[in-house]
Design an enzyme around this catalytic site. Sequence first.
Site, PDB file in Angstrom:
ATOM      1  N   LYS A   1     -55.512   0.842 -58.022  1.00  0.00           N
ATOM      2  CA  LYS A   1     -55.721   2.275 -58.287  1.00  0.00           C
ATOM      3  C   LYS A   1     -56.976   2.807 -57.592  1.00  0.00           C
ATOM      4  O   LYS A   1     -57.007   3.952 -57.150  1.00  0.00           O
ATOM      5  CB  LYS A   1     -55.765   2.534 -59.790  1.00  0.00           C
ATOM      6  CG  LYS A   1     -54.396   2.377 -60.439  1.00  0.00           C
ATOM      7  CD  LYS A   1     -54.371   2.825 -61.884  1.00  0.00           C
ATOM      8  CE  LYS A   1     -52.981   2.642 -62.467  1.00  0.00           C
ATOM      9  NZ  LYS A   1     -52.860   3.084 -63.846  1.00  0.00           N
TER      10      LYS A   1
ATOM     11  N   ASP B   1     -51.857   9.691 -64.600  1.00  0.00           N
ATOM     12  CA  ASP B   1     -52.065   8.991 -65.873  1.00  0.00           C
ATOM     13  C   ASP B   1     -52.738   9.937 -66.868  1.00  0.00           C
ATOM     14  O   ASP B   1     -52.488   9.878 -68.075  1.00  0.00           O
ATOM     15  CB  ASP B   1     -52.978   7.768 -65.688  1.00  0.00           C
ATOM     16  CG  ASP B   1     -52.238   6.577 -65.088  1.00  0.00           C
ATOM     17  OD1 ASP B   1     -51.003   6.500 -65.230  1.00  0.00           O
ATOM     18  OD2 ASP B   1     -52.897   5.722 -64.465  1.00  0.00           O
TER      19      ASP B   1
HETATM   20  P1  NAP Z   1     -58.278  -3.387 -67.306  1.00  0.00           P
HETATM   21  O1  NAP Z   1     -58.984  -2.471 -66.377  1.00  0.00           O
HETATM   22  O2  NAP Z   1     -58.102  -4.821 -66.944  1.00  0.00           O
HETATM   23  O3  NAP Z   1     -59.073  -3.306 -68.728  1.00  0.00           O
HETATM   24  C1  NAP Z   1     -58.736  -4.175 -69.782  1.00  0.00           C
HETATM   25  C2  NAP Z   1     -59.480  -3.746 -71.049  1.00  0.00           C
HETATM   26  O4  NAP Z   1     -59.060  -4.621 -72.107  1.00  0.00           O
HETATM   27  C3  NAP Z   1     -61.005  -3.872 -70.961  1.00  0.00           C
HETATM   28  O5  NAP Z   1     -61.610  -2.891 -71.749  1.00  0.00           O
HETATM   29  C4  NAP Z   1     -61.234  -5.278 -71.548  1.00  0.00           C
HETATM   30  O6  NAP Z   1     -62.524  -5.474 -72.079  1.00  0.00           O
HETATM   31  C5  NAP Z   1     -60.213  -5.288 -72.662  1.00  0.00           C
HETATM   32  N1  NAP Z   1     -59.863  -6.643 -73.067  1.00  0.00           N
HETATM   33  C6  NAP Z   1     -59.066  -7.529 -72.398  1.00  0.00           C
HETATM   34  N2  NAP Z   1     -58.986  -8.699 -73.086  1.00  0.00           N
HETATM   35  C7  NAP Z   1     -59.756  -8.533 -74.216  1.00  0.00           C
HETATM   36  C8  NAP Z   1     -60.068  -9.370 -75.320  1.00  0.00           C
HETATM   37  N3  NAP Z   1     -59.585 -10.628 -75.423  1.00  0.00           N
HETATM   38  N4  NAP Z   1     -60.886  -8.885 -76.287  1.00  0.00           N
HETATM   39  C9  NAP Z   1     -61.375  -7.611 -76.212  1.00  0.00           C
HETATM   40  N5  NAP Z   1     -61.112  -6.770 -75.189  1.00  0.00           N
HETATM   41  C10 NAP Z   1     -60.308  -7.228 -74.203  1.00  0.00           C
HETATM   42  O7  NAP Z   1     -56.808  -2.855 -67.634  1.00  0.00           O
HETATM   43  P2  NAP Z   1     -56.298  -1.332 -67.684  1.00  0.00           P
HETATM   44  O8  NAP Z   1     -55.791  -0.928 -66.366  1.00  0.00           O
HETATM   45  O9  NAP Z   1     -57.369  -0.505 -68.318  1.00  0.00           O
HETATM   46  O10 NAP Z   1     -55.021  -1.478 -68.643  1.00  0.00           O
HETATM   47  C11 NAP Z   1     -55.159  -1.792 -70.024  1.00  0.00           C
HETATM   48  C12 NAP Z   1     -53.797  -1.798 -70.705  1.00  0.00           C
HETATM   49  O11 NAP Z   1     -53.197  -0.504 -70.617  1.00  0.00           O
HETATM   50  C13 NAP Z   1     -52.771  -2.751 -70.071  1.00  0.00           C
HETATM   51  O12 NAP Z   1     -52.058  -3.368 -71.111  1.00  0.00           O
HETATM   52  C14 NAP Z   1     -51.845  -1.830 -69.277  1.00  0.00           C
HETATM   53  O13 NAP Z   1     -50.536  -2.348 -69.170  1.00  0.00           O
HETATM   54  C15 NAP Z   1     -51.873  -0.586 -70.146  1.00  0.00           C
HETATM   55  N6  NAP Z   1     -51.567   0.649 -69.395  1.00  0.00           N
HETATM   56  C16 NAP Z   1     -50.518   1.414 -69.815  1.00  0.00           C
HETATM   57  C17 NAP Z   1     -50.215   2.596 -69.151  1.00  0.00           C
HETATM   58  C18 NAP Z   1     -49.062   3.445 -69.627  1.00  0.00           C
HETATM   59  O14 NAP Z   1     -48.598   4.309 -68.863  1.00  0.00           O
HETATM   60  N7  NAP Z   1     -48.613   3.280 -70.844  1.00  0.00           N
HETATM   61  C19 NAP Z   1     -50.987   3.007 -68.050  1.00  0.00           C
HETATM   62  C20 NAP Z   1     -52.074   2.212 -67.641  1.00  0.00           C
HETATM   63  C21 NAP Z   1     -52.347   1.021 -68.335  1.00  0.00           C
HETATM   64  P3  NAP Z   1     -63.707  -6.099 -71.155  1.00  0.00           P
HETATM   65  O15 NAP Z   1     -64.263  -4.939 -70.385  1.00  0.00           O
HETATM   66  O16 NAP Z   1     -64.654  -6.658 -72.143  1.00  0.00           O
HETATM   67  O17 NAP Z   1     -63.073  -7.136 -70.280  1.00  0.00           O
END
Ligand code: NAP
Length: 283
Positions: free
Chosen positions: A75, A110
């Site tokens: 992205k 988004d």
């Molecule tokens: P990302 O940039 O990898 O961020 C992941 C987030 O989850 C960070 O805040 C991370 O915290 C936290 N996290 C991961 N493992 C953790 C754990 N064990 N304990 C506590 N916190 C944890 O991912 P993203 O792009 O933001 O996406 C996040 C989720 O949203 C994914 O599941 C994705 O599929 C979903 N999503 C959905 C849509 C939709 O259209 N519905 C759109 C975009 C994303 P840290 O900073 O501490 O690592």
Amino acid sequence: MAEDNHKAPTLAGVVGWPVAHSLSPFIHNTWAKRAGVNGYYVPIPVAPDYNDFAVAMDALKTLGFAGVNVTIPHKEHALRYASQASDAARKAGAANMLTFGEKSFADNSDITGFAEAVGARSSAPGKTALVLGAGGAARGIVLALQHLGVKEIAVANRTRAKSEALAKAFGLTVADWEDRGKALEKIDLLVNTTSLGMTGQPPLEIDLAGLKASALVADIVYAPLETPLLKAAKAKGHDTVDGLAMLMHQAVPGFKTWFGADAAVDADLRAVLLEELKRRGGA
Ligand code: NAP
């Protein structure tokens, strides 16, 4: 239409790594079929490096693709690659849409996708929210909440430095990740933007006891559709918004731009996606 048979089909797709799990092809191809569009939307795996991304985008442009959606981990690359970008994409520091032309244009749907998913609920988002997570998706969610008029937004993230950076960029307050349950008392909206609760990840552990009855609970994770958070919220009687709602709404601008036809987020589309999630064992 007979003349369309002689035209090359319109091509678009979703670029990510991995990308095979993406539901976007099901969304766009369902709309294309409904509208009788001569076009295809395909998943395109592109390795995580920016150079691989740029080479792939040049190739897609040469092949005549109208545009692509962009997902993890590209992205930010999409914004860097484009020669023009919308204000929304610049503010978010990331784009989930690239439209090819003489100049490539990056956009971020988004933000509107989440705003429309939440805005469509009878329970308004209210004035105060707690956002869990400070990853790539959280930035767009915060912008969507501000667009919806949510005035006070707190963010809690496992890695505190990331929640502090997000708070500084968007004028939010920081809540302790360990004390996230205590930050629930005054909020109108709770949003999970972490990957916790997703298939293969641990559940999001949070005690909802302190959440007021009128609060809306949203989770952007969509596999499974009913995450442990949403299940707990429903059991307590809260109105909820699941990740599929955002996913369907964010796809609308791309379909309209690239295939030039109308796209409706409705029960039929949701049923197609639920069927696919069920087939994968995720619903
Ligand atoms: P990302 O940039 O990898 O961020 C992941 C987030 O989850 C960070 O805040 C991370 O915290 C936290 N996290 C991961 N493992 C953790 C754990 N064990 N304990 C506590 N916190 C944890 O991912 P993203 O792009 O933001 O996406 C996040 C989720 O949203 C994914 O599941 C994705 O599929 C979903 N999503 C959905 C849509 C939709 O259209 N519905 C759109 C975009 C994303 P840290 O900073 O501490 O690592």
